[in-house]
Design a protein around this motif. Structure first.
Motif, PDB file in Angstrom:
ATOM      1  N   ASP A 353      36.430   3.751  71.916  1.00  0.00           N
ATOM      2  CA  ASP A 353      35.973   3.278  70.993  1.00  0.00           C
ATOM      3  C   ASP A 353      35.334   4.638  70.041  1.00  0.00           C
ATOM      4  OD1 ASP A 353      35.160   0.865  72.363  1.00  0.00           O
ATOM      5  OD2 ASP A 353      33.892   1.471  73.746  1.00  0.00           O
ATOM      6  N   HIS A 354      35.696   5.172  69.984  1.00  0.00           N
ATOM      7  CA  HIS A 354      35.067   6.668  69.372  1.00  0.00           C
ATOM      8  C   HIS A 354      36.578   7.209  68.756  1.00  0.00           C
ATOM      9  CE1 HIS A 354      31.483   6.248  71.339  1.00  0.00           C
ATOM     10  NE2 HIS A 354      31.032   6.013  70.345  1.00  0.00           N
ATOM     11  N   TYR A 355      37.720   6.805  68.420  1.00  0.00           N
ATOM     12  CA  TYR A 355      39.332   6.367  68.324  1.00  0.00           C
ATOM     13  C   TYR A 355      39.509   7.326  67.225  1.00  0.00           C
ATOM     14  CZ  TYR A 355      44.390   7.001  67.666  1.00  0.00           C
ATOM     15  OH  TYR A 355      45.609   7.721  67.548  1.00  0.00           O
ATOM     16  N   ASP A 356      38.511   6.822  66.122  1.00  0.00           N
ATOM     17  CA  ASP A 356      38.530   7.599  64.471  1.00  0.00           C
ATOM     18  C   ASP A 356      37.970   8.914  64.609  1.00  0.00           C
ATOM     19  OD1 ASP A 356      40.371   5.436  64.188  1.00  0.00           O
ATOM     20  OD2 ASP A 356      38.878   4.061  63.129  1.00  0.00           O
ATOM     21  N   GLU A 357      37.019   8.620  65.559  1.00  0.00           N
ATOM     22  CA  GLU A 357      36.009  10.038  65.413  1.00  0.00           C
ATOM     23  C   GLU A 357      36.679  10.675  66.108  1.00  0.00           C
ATOM     24  OE1 GLU A 357      31.982   8.851  66.727  1.00  0.00           O
ATOM     25  OE2 GLU A 357      32.959   6.499  65.969  1.00  0.00           O
ATOM     26  N   LEU A 358      37.472  11.064  66.880  1.00  0.00           N
ATOM     27  CA  LEU A 358      38.212  12.265  67.592  1.00  0.00           C
ATOM     28  C   LEU A 358      39.619  12.412  66.998  1.00  0.00           C
ATOM     29  CD1 LEU A 358      37.713  10.306  70.937  1.00  0.00           C
ATOM     30  CD2 LEU A 358      36.395  11.919  70.123  1.00  0.00           C
ATOM     31  N   ASP A 359      40.008  12.172  65.280  1.00  0.00           N
ATOM     32  CA  ASP A 359      40.590  13.144  64.881  1.00  0.00           C
ATOM     33  C   ASP A 359      41.448  14.143  64.713  1.00  0.00           C
ATOM     34  OD1 ASP A 359      42.284  10.111  63.934  1.00  0.00           O
ATOM     35  OD2 ASP A 359      41.381  10.794  61.897  1.00  0.00           O
ATOM     36  N   GLU A 360      40.054  14.843  65.116  1.00  0.00           N
ATOM     37  CA  GLU A 360      39.430  16.343  65.076  1.00  0.00           C
ATOM     38  C   GLU A 360      40.639  17.058  66.480  1.00  0.00           C
ATOM     39  OE1 GLU A 360      37.154  20.270  64.601  1.00  0.00           O
ATOM     40  OE2 GLU A 360      36.222  18.350  63.512  1.00  0.00           O
ATOM     41  N   ILE A 361      40.214  16.352  67.491  1.00  0.00           N
ATOM     42  CA  ILE A 361      40.707  16.753  68.760  1.00  0.00           C
ATOM     43  C   ILE A 361      42.665  16.485  68.972  1.00  0.00           C
ATOM     44  CG2 ILE A 361      40.919  15.520  70.831  1.00  0.00           C
ATOM     45  CD1 ILE A 361      37.555  15.614  71.143  1.00  0.00           C
ATOM     46  N   ARG A 362      42.275  15.713  68.254  1.00  0.00           N
ATOM     47  CA  ARG A 362      44.287  15.152  67.976  1.00  0.00           C
ATOM     48  C   ARG A 362      45.063  16.192  67.307  1.00  0.00           C
ATOM     49  NH1 ARG A 362      46.431  10.336  65.918  1.00  0.00           N
ATOM     50  NH2 ARG A 362      44.737  10.049  64.859  1.00  0.00           N
ATOM     51  N   ASN A 363      44.237  16.043  65.733  1.00  0.00           N
ATOM     52  CA  ASN A 363      44.441  17.669  65.436  1.00  0.00           C
ATOM     53  C   ASN A 363      44.137  18.728  65.643  1.00  0.00           C
ATOM     54  OD1 ASN A 363      44.916  15.837  63.182  1.00  0.00           O
ATOM     55  ND2 ASN A 363      43.530  15.707  62.293  1.00  0.00           N
ATOM     56  N   THR A 364      43.390  19.333  66.273  1.00  0.00           N
ATOM     57  CA  THR A 364      43.886  20.134  66.817  1.00  0.00           C
ATOM     58  C   THR A 364      45.092  20.876  67.927  1.00  0.00           C
ATOM     59  OG1 THR A 364      41.400  20.510  66.525  1.00  0.00           O
ATOM     60  CG2 THR A 364      42.251  21.935  68.271  1.00  0.00           C
ATOM     61  N   ALA A 365      44.741  19.608  68.459  1.00  0.00           N
ATOM     62  CA  ALA A 365      45.845  19.951  69.833  1.00  0.00           C
ATOM     63  C   ALA A 365      47.426  19.615  68.871  1.00  0.00           C
ATOM     64  CB  ALA A 365      46.428  18.180  70.553  1.00  0.00           C
ATOM     65  N   LEU A 366      47.137  18.844  68.389  1.00  0.00           N
ATOM     66  CA  LEU A 366      48.774  18.820  67.606  1.00  0.00           C
ATOM     67  C   LEU A 366      48.721  20.658  66.415  1.00  0.00           C
ATOM     68  CD1 LEU A 366      51.523  17.585  66.015  1.00  0.00           C
ATOM     69  CD2 LEU A 366      50.142  16.951  64.832  1.00  0.00           C
ATOM     70  N   GLU A 367      48.011  20.881  66.362  1.00  0.00           N
ATOM     71  CA  GLU A 367      48.213  22.462  65.718  1.00  0.00           C
ATOM     72  C   GLU A 367      48.705  23.247  66.303  1.00  0.00           C
ATOM     73  OE1 GLU A 367      44.584  23.029  64.124  1.00  0.00           O
ATOM     74  OE2 GLU A 367      44.503  21.554  62.217  1.00  0.00           O
ATOM     75  N   LEU A 368      47.712  23.109  67.538  1.00  0.00           N
ATOM     76  CA  LEU A 368      48.346  24.076  69.100  1.00  0.00           C
ATOM     77  C   LEU A 368      50.099  23.875  70.001  1.00  0.00           C
ATOM     78  CD1 LEU A 368      47.144  25.445  71.395  1.00  0.00           C
ATOM     79  CD2 LEU A 368      46.749  23.940  72.049  1.00  0.00           C
ATOM     80  N   ILE A 369      50.288  22.874  69.551  1.00  0.00           N
ATOM     81  CA  ILE A 369      51.570  22.307  70.218  1.00  0.00           C
ATOM     82  C   ILE A 369      52.637  23.465  68.959  1.00  0.00           C
ATOM     83  CG2 ILE A 369      53.994  21.323  70.384  1.00  0.00           C
ATOM     84  CD1 ILE A 369      51.957  20.883  72.550  1.00  0.00           C
ATOM     85  N   ASP A 370      52.340  22.969  67.837  1.00  0.00           N
ATOM     86  CA  ASP A 370      52.974  23.512  66.731  1.00  0.00           C
ATOM     87  C   ASP A 370      53.060  25.655  66.903  1.00  0.00           C
ATOM     88  OD1 ASP A 370      54.266  21.254  65.033  1.00  0.00           O
ATOM     89  OD2 ASP A 370      52.352  20.985  63.782  1.00  0.00           O
ATOM     90  N   ARG A 371      51.822  26.049  66.808  1.00  0.00           N
ATOM     91  CA  ARG A 371      52.041  27.137  66.920  1.00  0.00           C
ATOM     92  C   ARG A 371      52.412  27.001  68.618  1.00  0.00           C
ATOM     93  NH1 ARG A 371      46.706  27.092  66.151  1.00  0.00           N
ATOM     94  NH2 ARG A 371      46.397  27.091  69.084  1.00  0.00           N
TER      95      ARG A 371
END
Length: 409
Positions: A353-371
Motif C-alpha cells: 500500500d505504501h510502496y512508492d512512499e518507501l523509496d527511501e528505504i530501497r535507495n538506502t539499501a541499494l547504497e549499502l550494497i554498493d558501499r
C-alpha cells in the motif's frame, strides 16, 4: 510410531552411525603448522564438501569463489573431496560452469573407507557442512584444519541426536572461517574457537536495479519458500501469503523459485507461481521485475537473498532475527516483522500500500550494497590472510576426565 516419525528416526539413526568420533580424536592435535610447505610448492588445499548438483547455490558458490581466489591470487592448488558417492565428472562440470578457472582442480569421491584412507596429503584442509567435519577430524596428513561455517547448522534440526552431532564439530579444534560476523561471535564466544569472517557480497553484473522492468499497477512479490527447509518458515509463510492473496486478489502477483515443488500440494494453487530452479543470471532478471522480496530465515545467517533483493531494487520484507540485525535495519533498509502469519501479512500489506512512499528505504539499501557488499575480493583477501597465518590458537578442546587419562604422560 507414525510413518513420518519412523522416517525421521531412520534418518537420524543413519546419521548417528555414519558420523562418529571417539575419545582419542579429542586427544590428537588437529593443527600441525610445521607440515605446511613441507612437501614443497605449490601449496595445496583440500576441500571437504557434500555432494551438490548446482554450483550456483549461495553456500557452495561462496566456497568455490574462495577456492578460485586462493588458486588465482595465492597460487594454492585446489582439490575437492566429495564426502559422498557419485560421478566426479558431474561435480567437475558443475564447478566449471560457475568457475571455469577451477577446471584443472582434482575431484575425488570419498565413497568408501579405502578412498578416505587414500586421501592425498595437503597443506590446508577445509570442512564445510557439519558431516564433512567428521571426515576431516580423522585426517592426519595435513597441516592446518579449518571449518567453513556458513550457518549455525544445529538449528537445521530439532533438539535431539542430529542437533548434537551438528554442534559437536565446533569443539573439534579447527580454525573457523565464518560467513558473517554473527557466526564468528558464536564460534568464539560460545565454543572458545578462533575465527575470521567474511561479509556476504553480491555480483553486481547479475544483480542490479532497473525500475523500468516493474509493472506500475500490479505489485509483484518474490517469495522464497522451500517446503523441505524448516529454517525458511514455510508454514508461517504459506499462511501469510494466503491471507495476502485473499485481500489483494489480482492486484498482486506472487512468484517463487529455487526448488521444484507443486503449490497445489500445499493449498497454494492460484496463490503463487513456482518457477522452479532458474539459471543464476535469470534470478537477477526476476528480482528486477519484483517490487517486494520476501524471505524468512530462522537460523543465524540472513541468507543471500536480502542482499540480492536490495541490489536489484526490490523492497526487502523479512522476519525479525536478532542474529541478523548487523545487516537488516527495520525502516532503514528493509521492513522487519514478528514471525507470525498475521504480522507478516500486515507488514507485506503495508509494503504494497505504501510502496512508492518507501523509496527511501530501497535507495538506502541499494547504497549499502554498493558501499559495503559489492567487492568480493576485499572479503576473500581477508580470509586468505587468515588461512595462511592464523594469529591465535584454535578452538579449545572439550576436556573430559577420560580424555585427560588418554593424554601421554
Amino acid at each position: 510410531m507414525l510413518p513420518l516419525e519412523k522416517d525421521g528416526f531412520d534418518q537420524a539413526l543413519a546419521l548417528a552411525r555414519a558420523n562418529d568420533c571417539d575419545l582419542d580424536d579429542f586427544v590428537q592435535s588437529q593443527q600441525n603448522p610445521d607440515r605446511v610447505g613441507k612437501s614443497g610448492y605449490p601449496l595445496t588445499c583440500n576441500w571437504y564438501l557434500p555432494f551438490f548438483d548446482n554450483a550456483f547455490y549461495g553456500g557452495i558458490m561462496t566456497i568455490l569463489r574462495f577456492a578460485e581466489y586462493l588458486y588465482l591470487n595465492e597460487h594454492i592448488e585446489q582439490r575437492f573431496l566429495i564426502c559422498s558417492s557419485g560421478d566426479p565428472d558431474q561435480i567437475r562440470d558443475q564447478i566449471i560452469k560457475a568457475f571455469p578457472r577451477l577446471g584443472e582442480a582434482e575431484v575425488i569421491m570419498l565413497d568408501s573407507p579405502q578412498a578416505i584412507q587414500s586421501i592425498p596429503a595437503s597443506d590446508y584442509s577445509i570442512a564445510s557442512l557439519w558431516t564433512t567435519a567428521y571426515v576431516l577430524l580423522k585426517v592426519k596428513n595435513t597441516g592446518l584444519k579449518f571449518y567453513f561455517i556458513q550457518d549455525y547448522e544445529p538449528l537445521f534440526y530439532a533438539a535431539g541426536s542430529t542437533y548434537a552431532q551438528a554442534e559437536l564439530p565446533y569443539w573439534f579444534g579447527f580454525y573457523g572461517i565464518t560467513n558473517t560476523v554473527s557466526l564468528k561471535n558464536i564460534y568464539e564466544e560460545t565454543y572458545g574457537g578462533c575465527a575470521e569472517y567474511l561479509t556476504p557480497c553480491v555480483d553486481r553484473t547479475v544483480f542490479y536495479t532497473d525500475d523500468i522492468s516493474r509493472d506500475r499497477e500490479k505489485k509483484k512479490i518474490f517469495l522464497y519458500a522451500r517446503p523441505g527447509a524448516p529454517r525458511n518458515g514455510f508454514e508461517i509463510t504459506l499462511t501469510a501469503v494466503q491471507l495476502l492473496k485473499q485481500k489483494y486478489q489480482d492486484k498482486i502477483e506472487i512468484v517463487c523459485a529455487g526448488g521444484n515443488w507443486d503449490p497445489n500440494d500445499y493449498g497454494l494453487g492460484g496463490v503463487i507461481e513456482n518457477l522452479g530452479v532458474l539459471k543464476y543470471e535469470e534470478t537477477g532478471a526476476l528480482y528486477r521485475n519484483c517490487h517486494i522480496g520476501f524471505v524468512m530465515m530462522m537460523t543465524r545467517h540472513p541468507s543471500y537473498l536480502p542482499f540480492e533483493f536490495m541490489a536489484s531494487g526490490a523492497l526487502v520484507v523479512t522476519n525479525y532475527n536478532p542474529a541478523n540485525l548487523w545487516f537488516l535495519k527495520d525502516g532503514e533498509n528493509c521492513l522487519l516483522s514478528p514471525a507470525s502469519a498475521s504480522c507478516l501479512f500486515d507488514t507485506l500489506s503495508y509494503a504494497i500500500d505504501h510502496y512508492d512512499e518507501l523509496d527511501e528505504i530501497r535507495n538506502t539499501a541499494l547504497e549499502l550494497i554498493d558501499r559495503e557488499h559489492s567487492n568480493w575480493n576485499i572479503e576473500l583477501e581477508k580470509i586468505a590472510g587468515f588461512l595462511k597465518s592464523p594469529d591465535q590458537e584454535p578452538a579449545e578442546r572439550i576436556q573430559f576426565f577420560t580424555t585427560n587419562s588418554l593424554q601421554p604422560q
